[in-house]
Design a protein around this motif. Structure first.
Motif, mmCIF file in Angstrom:
data_model
loop_
_atom_site.group_PDB
_atom_site.id
_atom_site.type_symbol
_atom_site.label_atom_id
_atom_site.label_comp_id
_atom_site.label_asym_id
_atom_site.label_seq_id
_atom_site.Cartn_x
_atom_site.Cartn_y
_atom_site.Cartn_z
ATOM 1 N N PRO A 1 0.833 -1.198 0.000
ATOM 2 C CA PRO A 1 0.000 0.000 0.000
ATOM 3 C C PRO A 1 0.866 1.245 0.000
ATOM 4 O O PRO A 1 2.083 1.197 0.218
ATOM 5 C CB PRO A 1 -0.783 -0.128 1.319
ATOM 6 N N HIS A 2 0.230 2.376 -0.229
ATOM 7 C CA HIS A 2 0.966 3.633 -0.390
ATOM 8 C C HIS A 2 1.788 3.962 0.850
ATOM 9 O O HIS A 2 2.946 4.405 0.733
ATOM 10 C CB HIS A 2 -0.018 4.769 -0.687
ATOM 11 N N ASP A 3 1.245 3.752 2.048
ATOM 12 C CA ASP A 3 1.980 4.127 3.246
ATOM 13 C C ASP A 3 3.222 3.259 3.439
ATOM 14 O O ASP A 3 4.239 3.730 3.968
ATOM 15 C CB ASP A 3 1.069 4.057 4.480
ATOM 16 N N ARG B 1 4.996 2.020 0.921
ATOM 17 C CA ARG B 1 5.976 2.534 -0.037
ATOM 18 C C ARG B 1 6.653 3.793 0.520
ATOM 19 O O ARG B 1 7.860 3.993 0.342
ATOM 20 C CB ARG B 1 5.295 2.838 -1.376
ATOM 21 N N GLU B 2 5.880 4.623 1.180
ATOM 22 C CA GLU B 2 6.475 5.803 1.806
ATOM 23 C C GLU B 2 7.464 5.402 2.899
ATOM 24 O O GLU B 2 8.515 6.032 3.051
ATOM 25 C CB GLU B 2 5.373 6.686 2.389
ATOM 26 N N ASP C 1 10.666 4.383 1.244
ATOM 27 C CA ASP C 1 11.390 5.580 0.812
ATOM 28 C C ASP C 1 12.104 6.228 1.996
ATOM 29 O O ASP C 1 13.259 6.677 1.881
ATOM 30 C CB ASP C 1 10.434 6.582 0.168
#
Length: 333
Positions: A201-203, A205-206, A209
């Protein structure tokens, strides 16, 4: 009489199965290098025996039988491939000297691309991410080789018990008994084969990073915040493993050779159906291959890091051994 493909057709028919056979041999051995050699041996044996193949089973089933036999023969003279977490309790002091055991045949990660588990691959169950994830491969190493074969053939490849019995030249009752024992032992050391591995999910991936940014800026405090409280860090060929975000932070502070921002560079790769990074360490104007780390994520942070200090693993991932300081690498697999 039914026409059958000629020997000349063998590679054309069999070659599309190479990646799934490599995944099978990897599950059996826990080594990407051994798996490559055993797939080659499988194809050689199949080529030699192809004239006698009577097509009473599919070519895929026949190749899996040969590959399983090849793996079992190889495993007769080889010990299991552990991770440090499979050897005992966690180390109690992250600042203590590291103990290295290069003679141990440690478990190895596998590139997703080599076994057909890439993000864009509509992978069948035989090459799915769930069946190559690092925790499962490590858990399979706890099983005797024949139990390992039974579990993989039944629960990963979904063969019927009678098919497994024929492949292993044993009885259906022995297969069912072996499967029951294998499943019981596996539940003690690993999540279920049926546990999903969804896209990040997007969180998450953050979070990855942020993990890269913290490492490349050598910000240990920022790294610690990204781990779960009970996170585990291990790094073969060093025997110690460490549990807890603060303990991992102390380990990195004391033992990581980096001293300043820019000393490390992380290149994203994909291994065992999980996020992974090739780590390069800067010496002068060049970044040199340093390690390869595979991450396991949880909802609240990074739960597990396996950091492999074997730069020979860079080749299967299509990675160079060195990068110029101004250069950015791209993963080959």
């Amino acid at each position: 009489m039914t026409d059958r493909p000629s020997t000349e057709d063998f590679l054309r028919l069999a070659d599309p199965m190479r990646r799934e056979l490599l995944a099978h041999c990897y599950r059996m051995t826990g080594s990407v290098h051994d798996a490559e050699d055993l797939v080659q041996e499988t194809y050689l044996r199949a080529w030699r025996a192809y004239d006698g193949f009577e097509w009473r089973s599919s070519l895929r089933t026949w190749l899996y039988r040969i590959a399983t036999t090849v793996c079992l023969t190889a495993l007769e003279s080889r010990g299991r491939r552990p991770l440090p977490t499979g050897l005992g309790a966690p180390s109690t002091e992250a600042t203590a000297p590291l103990v290295e055991r290069p003679e141990v045949p440690w478990l190895e990660p596998v590139p997703d691309g080599m076994v057909g588990a890439g993000a864009d691959d509509p992978a069948a169950i035989v090459t799915s991410r769930e069946s190559i994830r690092l925790a499962l491969i490590a858990a399979l190493q706890h099983l005797p080789p024949r139990q390992r074969a039974i579990l993989v053939l039944r629960d990963v490849l979904r063969w019927r018990a009678a098919e497994v019995a024929e492949a292993l030249e044993t009885t259906t009752a022995a297969v069912n008994s072996g499967l029951q024992r294998a499943r019981a032992q596996l539940t003690e050391v690993s999540p279920s084969l049926d546990d999903p591995t969804p896209p990040l999910p997007h969180d998450q991936r953050e979070r990855l990073d942020a993990y890269v940014a913290a490492f490349e800026s050598y910000d240990v405090a920022a790294l610690v915040k990204l781990f779960t409280k009970d996170a585990v860090w291990e790094m073969p060929p060093y025997t110690g493993w460490y549990q807890g975000a603060e303990e991992i932070g102390r380990l990195i502070t004391v033992n990581c050779p980096a001293e300043h921002a820019g000393d490390l560079r992380l290149v994203p790769v994909a291994a065992n159906g999980q996020p992974a990074f090739a780590v390069y360490f800067r010496q002068g104007d060049t970044y040199h291959a340093f390690s390869l780390m595979v991450l396991t994520l949880a909802a609240d942070g990074i739960r597990h890091v396996a950091m492999f200090f074997d730069v020979g693993l860079f080749e299967p991932f299509g990675l160079p051994q060195a990068l110029a300081a101004e250069e950015r690498a791209s993963a080959g697999n």
